[in-house]
Scaffold this active site. Structure first.
Site, PDB file in Angstrom:
ATOM      1  N   THR A 184      24.902 -44.612  54.651  1.00 28.49           N
ATOM      2  CA  THR A 184      23.465 -44.757  54.924  1.00 28.49           C
ATOM      3  C   THR A 184      23.197 -46.247  55.082  1.00 28.49           C
ATOM      4  O   THR A 184      23.778 -47.066  54.375  1.00 28.49           O
ATOM      5  CB  THR A 184      22.596 -44.245  53.772  1.00 28.49           C
ATOM      6  N   GLU A 330      22.216 -37.990  52.992  1.00 30.38           N
ATOM      7  CA  GLU A 330      22.640 -37.374  51.728  1.00 30.38           C
ATOM      8  C   GLU A 330      22.463 -35.862  51.724  1.00 30.38           C
ATOM      9  O   GLU A 330      22.937 -35.175  50.833  1.00 30.38           O
ATOM     10  CB  GLU A 330      21.824 -37.957  50.558  1.00 30.38           C
TER      11      GLU A 330
HETATM   12  P1  AMP Z   1      18.725 -41.259  57.065  1.00 31.20           P
HETATM   13  O1  AMP Z   1      19.485 -40.992  55.832  1.00 31.20           O
HETATM   14  O2  AMP Z   1      19.025 -42.564  57.701  1.00 31.20           O
HETATM   15  O3  AMP Z   1      18.848 -40.110  58.023  1.00 31.20           O
HETATM   16  O4  AMP Z   1      17.174 -41.371  56.683  1.00 31.20           O
HETATM   17  C1  AMP Z   1      16.519 -40.366  55.950  1.00 31.20           C
HETATM   18  C2  AMP Z   1      15.051 -40.678  55.844  1.00 31.20           C
HETATM   19  O5  AMP Z   1      14.413 -40.561  57.116  1.00 31.20           O
HETATM   20  C3  AMP Z   1      14.290 -39.682  54.984  1.00 31.20           C
HETATM   21  O6  AMP Z   1      14.411 -39.984  53.613  1.00 31.20           O
HETATM   22  C4  AMP Z   1      12.876 -39.846  55.481  1.00 31.20           C
HETATM   23  O7  AMP Z   1      12.221 -40.946  54.884  1.00 31.20           O
HETATM   24  C5  AMP Z   1      13.068 -40.132  56.941  1.00 31.20           C
HETATM   25  N1  AMP Z   1      12.833 -38.893  57.689  1.00 31.20           N
HETATM   26  C6  AMP Z   1      13.744 -38.041  58.172  1.00 31.20           C
HETATM   27  N2  AMP Z   1      13.143 -37.027  58.830  1.00 31.20           N
HETATM   28  C7  AMP Z   1      11.815 -37.234  58.744  1.00 31.20           C
HETATM   29  C8  AMP Z   1      10.653 -36.538  59.210  1.00 31.20           C
HETATM   30  N3  AMP Z   1      10.734 -35.437  59.919  1.00 31.20           N
HETATM   31  N4  AMP Z   1       9.447 -37.073  58.911  1.00 31.20           N
HETATM   32  C9  AMP Z   1       9.331 -38.204  58.203  1.00 31.20           C
HETATM   33  N5  AMP Z   1      10.380 -38.910  57.749  1.00 31.20           N
HETATM   34  C10 AMP Z   1      11.605 -38.433  58.011  1.00 31.20           C
END
Ligand code: AMP
Length: 552
Positions: A184, A330
């Site tokens: 991440t 995660e």
């Molecule tokens: P990553 O691990 O880089 O995929 O990031 C995950 C984060 O992206 C989550 O904890 C959210 O804060 C954000 N996220 C993912 N999908 C959404 C969604 N549909 N709406 C708002 N935030 C999202």
């Protein structure tokens, strides 16, 4: 008393063997660097994946070794997913957009034995090599005829597998064996590795394929526009093989709406998945050219919040369902997805709209809860807002570290077995989860909080606004107040007072931003999300021109 059923391990190779038997002739179409329309079948893909497994074995790798990939979505990367994991190695997908220091950290942390890279990343890798601890062997994902000049020793992928037999028995091992690793890109500290297992991946593939999730089957055609280097393209390459779905890979053209539209139309794509900026770019292209995407049934949007106005635009102008999903590295990443239900259909229009704009409900396999600052579980009444926690068989139980589980980021995992997502959310009585914000991006105004996501979604519904981000501005009286940063639509002029007036009646009055800053570009992270950290730095450094209509 134990059940008396066979103990067959859930392995990624079992997906490969099934697809090979049942869907051998189903197509995989790729846009690659050396061929804008490469096409072959699942039969070809798994034959080559087995050759790859033989080639790797010949080079002395051992079960559990990490094999790095730095590549776009195409058939060779697909072969790596199955050839590497299927033979008991760990497929470590690397995001080439990360900063050099982060790349050095993760390749060293993972101790990759090999690095398979697309030709366009030769320069990136050249810069990294002197800083890597364990000189990985380098394979370039092309053939001898297209090999780029390099200052390091490398072979082409095609030469690497050319002389191998495709006779290879996928080995059997414990289903909890590690299969893939993805870091991440945290905005602070070092990236953290998420280590998926065969079991979690197979179960996640079932979840992704369900009718109320991605609805995959041999009748569908799926195009993942989410990178295979970020959370395994949301698990789609495994799920399509499990269900025999035809696969279309856009290669390095994920940000090119003309190529995406062409692939959709010519290959008959029915399902696709991408971040909201992909869908914003595509609809702008369709509107401007009059082209259509009539084969599409469902587009899934996630990774950041999908503005409700965008869902309505797709439905009204193109008859396409743009559906909201939420997840994280995660969580493999499927955490929740919107689908309607008889119970929801009975509710008033306003409630139905609210659910559709939400991040959806968890599928079987995932449980969500929200908790207060003391860890007390809050009610799922659509009103209470708290820290979002998740658990399930495809949710990480700790981060990867050479020093062993629990040595990195342990505070994200609760004593009673949940993962704390860092998101703040509410959950409705029907289970629809609404992300208010990342905990660190909430704006705290006079002891109450304001959702930056809600304000951004409202702002992009205004015709002059192309992109919007809301960050906290320090405020003497309220501690923090929202600042709206916008990129205008081409040729449009932003009238700050009029734009802020647009929020009236759409959000609580005290949520309306105090000020607007117009900019040419909003900084993005390596995964294409708005980098609020960089925006806050720009604000602190006086690089944003802030207009406050009330005091102007
Ligand atoms: P990553 O691990 O880089 O995929 O990031 C995950 C984060 O992206 C989550 O904890 C959210 O804060 C954000 N996220 C993912 N999908 C959404 C969604 N549909 N709406 C708002 N935030 C999202």
């Amino acid at each position: 008393m134990l059940g008396q059923m066979m103990d067959q391990p859930l392995l990624i190779s079992s997906i490969a063997r099934h697809a090979d038997r049942r869907f051998a002739d189903q197509e995989i179409v790729s846009f690659t660097v050396d061929n804008p329309r490469h096409r072959y079948t699942y039969r070809d893909a798994f034959s080559r994946a087995r050759k790859l497994a033989n080639a790797l074995a010949r080079h002395g790798v051992e079960q559990g070794d990490r094999i790095g990939t730095m590549a776009w979505n195409d058939y060779r990367h697909f072969e790596l997913y199955f050839g590497v994991s299927g033979s008991g190695l760990v497929c470590h997908t690397i995001n080439p957009r990360l900063f050099e220091d982060q790349l050095v950290f993760i390749i060293n942390d993972a101790s990759d034995k090999f690095l398979f890279l697309d030709p366009m990343f030769v320069g990136t890798v050249e810069a990294l090599l002197p800083r890597l601890d364990n000189a990985p062997q380098l394979v370039i994902l092309t053939d001898d005829g297209h090999m780029p000049e390099t200052s390091f020793d490398a072979v082409s992928y095609e030469a690497f597998i050319a002389d191998e037999s495709d006779d290879y028995d996928w080995p059997l091992f414990d289903e909890n064996t590690a299969s893939a690793l993805c870091y991440t890109s945290g905005t602070t500290g070092n990236p953290k590795g998420v280590l998926y297992s065969h079991r979690s991946t197979v179960l996640h593939s079932f979840g992704v394929s369900l009718p109320d999730v991605f609805d995959l089957s041999a009748k569908e055609v799926a195009m993942p526009i989410v990178p295979m280097f970020h959370v395994n393209a949301w698990g789609i390459p495994y799920a399509t093989a499990l269900t025999g779905t035809k696969l279309v890979f856009p290669g390095p053209k994920m940000g090119d709406p003309a190529v995406l539209q062409e692939l959709i139309e010519e290959e008959g794509v029915t399902n696709s998945a991408g971040v909201p900026t992909v869908w914003q770019g595509l609809i702008a292209y369709l509107d401007a050219t009059g082209k259509r995407i009539d084969s599409v049934k469902t587009l899934v949007g996630g990774g950041s919040a999908v503005p409700y106005s965008l869902m309505v635009a797709y439905e009204e102008r193109y008859g396409v369902d743009l559906v909201h999903a939420w997840g994280m590295s995660e969580t493999s990443p499927l955490g929740s997805m919107f689908h309607t239900s008889p119970a929801l259909e009975k509710l008033p229009e306003e409630e139905r709209q609210k659910a559709r704009a939400s991040q959806g409900a968890p599928p079987f396999g995932v449980e969500l809860r929200i908790v207060d600052d003391e860890g007390g579980v809050l009610p799922q009444d659509g009103e209470a807002v708290g820290a979002l926690q998740i658990r399930g068989p495809w949710i990480a139980s700790s981060y990867f570290s050479a020093d062993g589980p629990g040595t990195v980021g342990a505070d994200a995992f609760t004593a009673d077995g949940w993962f704390d997502t860092g998101d703040v959310a509410s959950i409705s009585p029907l289970g629809y989860m609404h992300i208010e914000d990342r905990a660190k991006d909430l704006i705290k105004s006079g002891g109450e909080w304001i959702s930056s996501i809600e304000l951004e979604n409202t702002a992009v519904g205004h015709p002059t606004v192309k992109q919007a981000a809301v960050i906290a501005m320090p405020d003497e009286k309220w501690q923090e107040r929202p600042l709206l940063v916008v990129v205008p639509e081409e040729g449009a002029t932003i009238d700050a007072a009029e734009l802020l007036g647009f929020f009236n009646g759409q959000v609580a009055k005290w949520w309306i931003p105090d000020a607007v800053a117009v900019t040419d570009a909003i900084p993005l992270t390596a995964t294409g999300k708005i980098s609020k950290l960089d925006l806050r730095k720009q604000l602190d450094a006086g690089k944003l021109t802030v207009q406050s209509p009330a005091t102007a």
